[in-house]
Design a protein around this motif. Structure first.
Motif, short mmCIF file in Angstrom:
data_model
loop_
_atom_site.label_atom_id
_atom_site.label_comp_id
_atom_site.label_asym_id
_atom_site.label_seq_id
_atom_site.Cartn_x
_atom_site.Cartn_y
_atom_site.Cartn_z
N GLN A 123 16.51 27.62 -30.00
CA GLN A 123 15.11 27.51 -30.35
C GLN A 123 14.66 26.07 -30.15
OE1 GLN A 123 14.24 28.78 -34.32
NE2 GLN A 123 12.03 28.62 -34.05
N LEU A 124 13.55 25.90 -29.47
CA LEU A 124 13.05 24.56 -29.18
C LEU A 124 12.21 24.08 -30.35
CD1 LEU A 124 11.91 25.13 -25.48
CD2 LEU A 124 14.16 24.53 -26.37
N GLN A 125 12.58 22.92 -30.87
CA GLN A 125 11.87 22.39 -32.03
C GLN A 125 11.66 20.89 -31.93
OE1 GLN A 125 14.20 23.65 -35.54
NE2 GLN A 125 12.33 24.59 -36.28
N LEU A 126 10.53 20.45 -32.47
CA LEU A 126 10.27 19.04 -32.69
C LEU A 126 10.09 18.84 -34.19
CD1 LEU A 126 7.67 18.27 -29.86
CD2 LEU A 126 10.06 17.54 -29.93
N VAL A 127 10.68 17.78 -34.70
CA VAL A 127 10.57 17.50 -36.13
C VAL A 127 10.17 16.05 -36.33
CG1 VAL A 127 11.76 17.45 -38.34
CG2 VAL A 127 12.32 19.24 -36.67
N GLU A 128 9.06 15.86 -37.03
CA GLU A 128 8.59 14.52 -37.34
C GLU A 128 9.12 14.10 -38.71
OE1 GLU A 128 5.10 16.77 -35.39
OE2 GLU A 128 6.59 17.11 -36.95
N SER A 129 9.30 12.80 -38.88
CA SER A 129 9.69 12.24 -40.17
C SER A 129 9.18 10.82 -40.26
CB SER A 129 11.21 12.27 -40.34
OG SER A 129 11.84 11.49 -39.35
N GLY A 130 9.23 10.26 -41.46
CA GLY A 130 8.86 8.87 -41.65
C GLY A 130 7.50 8.63 -42.27
N GLY A 131 6.76 9.70 -42.51
CA GLY A 131 5.46 9.54 -43.14
C GLY A 131 5.59 9.17 -44.61
N GLY A 132 4.46 8.85 -45.22
CA GLY A 132 4.47 8.50 -46.63
C GLY A 132 3.20 7.81 -47.03
N LEU A 133 3.25 7.24 -48.23
CA LEU A 133 2.11 6.50 -48.78
C LEU A 133 2.37 5.01 -48.60
CD1 LEU A 133 -0.47 6.26 -50.53
CD2 LEU A 133 1.02 6.35 -52.55
N VAL A 134 1.40 4.31 -48.05
CA VAL A 134 1.54 2.88 -47.80
C VAL A 134 0.21 2.20 -48.10
CG1 VAL A 134 0.94 3.09 -45.35
CG2 VAL A 134 2.37 1.18 -46.12
N GLN A 135 0.29 0.95 -48.53
CA GLN A 135 -0.93 0.20 -48.81
C GLN A 135 -1.56 -0.30 -47.52
OE1 GLN A 135 0.09 -2.94 -51.56
NE2 GLN A 135 -0.03 -1.57 -53.32
N PRO A 136 -2.85 -0.54 -47.53
CA PRO A 136 -3.49 -1.13 -46.35
C PRO A 136 -2.79 -2.41 -45.93
CG PRO A 136 -5.14 -0.38 -47.89
CD PRO A 136 -3.82 -0.23 -48.60
N GLY A 137 -2.60 -2.55 -44.62
CA GLY A 137 -1.87 -3.68 -44.09
C GLY A 137 -0.39 -3.46 -43.95
N GLY A 138 0.09 -2.36 -44.50
CA GLY A 138 1.52 -2.05 -44.44
C GLY A 138 1.94 -1.41 -43.14
N SER A 139 3.22 -1.05 -43.09
CA SER A 139 3.80 -0.48 -41.88
C SER A 139 4.61 0.77 -42.19
CB SER A 139 4.74 -1.51 -41.22
OG SER A 139 4.05 -2.66 -40.81
N LEU A 140 4.68 1.63 -41.20
CA LEU A 140 5.55 2.80 -41.23
C LEU A 140 6.08 3.03 -39.83
CD1 LEU A 140 3.54 5.46 -43.31
CD2 LEU A 140 5.67 4.35 -44.00
N ARG A 141 7.25 3.64 -39.75
CA ARG A 141 7.76 4.07 -38.45
C ARG A 141 8.00 5.57 -38.49
NH1 ARG A 141 13.18 2.74 -34.86
NH2 ARG A 141 14.19 4.06 -36.43
N LEU A 142 7.30 6.27 -37.64
CA LEU A 142 7.47 7.71 -37.52
C LEU A 142 8.52 8.01 -36.45
CD1 LEU A 142 3.76 8.95 -37.58
CD2 LEU A 142 5.28 8.41 -39.49
N SER A 143 9.26 9.07 -36.70
CA SER A 143 10.26 9.52 -35.74
C SER A 143 9.99 10.95 -35.33
CB SER A 143 11.67 9.44 -36.35
OG SER A 143 12.01 8.12 -36.71
N CYS A 144 10.32 11.24 -34.11
CA CYS A 144 10.18 12.60 -33.57
C CYS A 144 11.52 12.99 -32.98
CB CYS A 144 9.08 12.64 -32.51
SG CYS A 144 8.90 14.22 -31.67
N ALA A 145 12.14 14.00 -33.55
CA ALA A 145 13.46 14.45 -33.09
C ALA A 145 13.33 15.82 -32.46
CB ALA A 145 14.42 14.51 -34.27
N ALA A 146 14.11 16.03 -31.42
CA ALA A 146 14.09 17.32 -30.73
C ALA A 146 15.40 18.06 -30.95
CB ALA A 146 13.88 17.13 -29.24
#
Length: 123
Positions: A1-24
């Motif tokens: 089964q072909l799937q994409l899964v995102e991760s890395g989201g969340g709550l962050v303050q303005p000016g902050g950083s996040l890194r999202l990942s996409c896995a297959a």
């Protein structure tokens, strides 16, 4: 089964950083352009960034240029979206999507989609 899964989201303050990942799983991303899209409540899904299958070509929406960076590691079958200097207007569910041809900013051009990851920028 072909799937994409995102991760890395969340709550962050303005000016902050996040890194999202996409896995297959179930297929290799090497032959696919990968796009990141986002959808805020009450708004249409919009293109954020895209990277070609080789990683040699990238593009960004004007609203994120200079703040977001897309990258990929084909050996790990992963694509990333580094998001810096986040703003409240970046709040949305972020999706990754794959298509066998080159990058496109149109939702309907993509063949496979993940379920999304929530990003909330708030103080």
């Amino acid at each position: 089964q072909l799937q994409l899964v995102e991760s890395g989201g969340g709550l962050v303050q303005p000016g902050g950083s996040l890194r999202l990942s996409c896995a297959a799983s179930g297929f290799t991303l090497n032959y696919y352009a990968i796009g990141w899209f986002r959808q805020a409540p009450g708004k249409e899904r919009e293109g954020v960034s895209c990277i070609s299958s080789s990683g040699g070509s990238t593009n960004y929406a004007d609203s994120v240029k200079g703040r977001f960076t897309i990258s990929r590691d084909n050996a790990k079958n992963m694509v990333y979206l580094q998001m810096n200097s986040l703003k409240p207007e970046d709040t949305a569910v972020y999706y990754c999507a794959a298509r066998e041809r080159g990058c496109s900013g149109y939702v309907h051009d993509y063949d496979y989609w993940g379920q999304g990851t929530q990003v909330t920028v708030s103080s």
